[in-house]
Design a protein around this motif. Sequence first.
Motif, short mmCIF file in Angstrom:
data_model
loop_
_atom_site.label_atom_id
_atom_site.label_comp_id
_atom_site.label_asym_id
_atom_site.label_seq_id
_atom_site.Cartn_x
_atom_site.Cartn_y
_atom_site.Cartn_z
N ARG A 16 -7.81 -8.88 5.41
CA ARG A 16 -6.89 -7.78 5.11
C ARG A 16 -6.62 -6.93 6.36
O ARG A 16 -5.53 -6.40 6.51
N ARG A 17 -7.60 -6.79 7.22
CA ARG A 17 -7.36 -6.07 8.48
C ARG A 17 -6.34 -6.81 9.33
O ARG A 17 -5.47 -6.20 9.96
N LEU A 18 -6.45 -8.15 9.36
CA LEU A 18 -5.52 -8.94 10.16
C LEU A 18 -4.10 -8.91 9.62
O LEU A 18 -3.14 -8.85 10.38
N ASN A 19 -3.94 -8.95 8.29
CA ASN A 19 -2.58 -8.99 7.74
C ASN A 19 -2.01 -7.61 7.44
O ASN A 19 -0.89 -7.50 6.94
N GLY A 20 -2.76 -6.54 7.70
CA GLY A 20 -2.22 -5.20 7.59
C GLY A 20 -2.31 -4.55 6.22
O GLY A 20 -1.73 -3.49 6.00
N THR A 21 -3.02 -5.15 5.27
CA THR A 21 -3.15 -4.52 3.95
C THR A 21 -4.41 -3.67 3.83
O THR A 21 -4.69 -3.15 2.76
N LEU A 22 -5.16 -3.53 4.91
CA LEU A 22 -6.30 -2.63 4.96
C LEU A 22 -6.09 -1.71 6.16
O LEU A 22 -5.81 -2.17 7.26
N SER A 23 -6.20 -0.42 5.91
CA SER A 23 -6.04 0.51 7.03
C SER A 23 -6.93 1.72 6.81
O SER A 23 -7.45 1.94 5.73
N LYS A 24 -7.06 2.51 7.87
CA LYS A 24 -7.90 3.70 7.81
C LYS A 24 -7.00 4.91 7.61
O LYS A 24 -6.01 5.09 8.31
N THR A 25 -7.35 5.74 6.63
CA THR A 25 -6.61 6.98 6.39
C THR A 25 -7.45 8.15 6.89
O THR A 25 -8.67 8.04 7.01
N ARG A 26 -6.80 9.26 7.16
CA ARG A 26 -7.53 10.42 7.66
C ARG A 26 -8.47 11.01 6.61
O ARG A 26 -9.60 11.34 6.90
N GLU A 27 -7.97 11.15 5.40
CA GLU A 27 -8.75 11.83 4.36
C GLU A 27 -9.79 10.95 3.68
O GLU A 27 -10.88 11.40 3.35
#
Length: 155
Positions: free
Chosen positions: A116-127
Motif C-alpha cells: 500500500r505504501r508503494l501504490n499510494g493507498t497508505l499515507s501519513k496524516t498530521r493528526e
Amino acid sequence: MARPVRQGSGRARWRAALPHRAAPASAERLKERSEEESMCDHQTSPQTTTVSKVLCGLNVEIFTYPSGEVLLRTVDAYPVNRNDWHGPYADAAQAEADFVDRHALPVLTPEDVRRRRLNGTLSKTREYGEMILAFHRWTGATCLTPFIVRPEARA
C-alpha cells in the motif's frame, strides 16, 4: 418509471422521494397497522418493534417486521447515505454482528502495508498518523481509515 417531481432545491428532499428510500415510511405504516390490529386482538396479531441502541459509538435503530425479519440503520450520522436501511437480516443479533463487523478496523499484514505504501493507498496524516484509503464497508464511500498490523493476519 417516472422520476419524482423535485420540490425545493434540496437534493435530500429529491432523493427522499425515490422508491429505494421508502423503508422508513413503510416501517412506520407497518407499525401503525400492527398497532391498529393489536387493539382488536392482542393474542393473534404480530407486533413490529423499533429498538434504539449504541453500537461502535453510533446511534442505530433496529426495526423488526412481524415476520421476524430485521432492518438496521444509523441515526443522524454523516454522510447521509450512512443512514440508509440495511437488511433484511434473519434476527437482531445477526444485524448487530454485521454492523460491528463492517465498522471494525481493517487488519493488514506487514506485506500489505509495504504494498500500500508503494501504490499510494497508505499515507501519513498530521493528526492521525498512518491511514489507508479504503472503501467504507457500510456506506461504500472511499475514506481514510486507521488500521491494525498483525503479522499472522489474513486480510
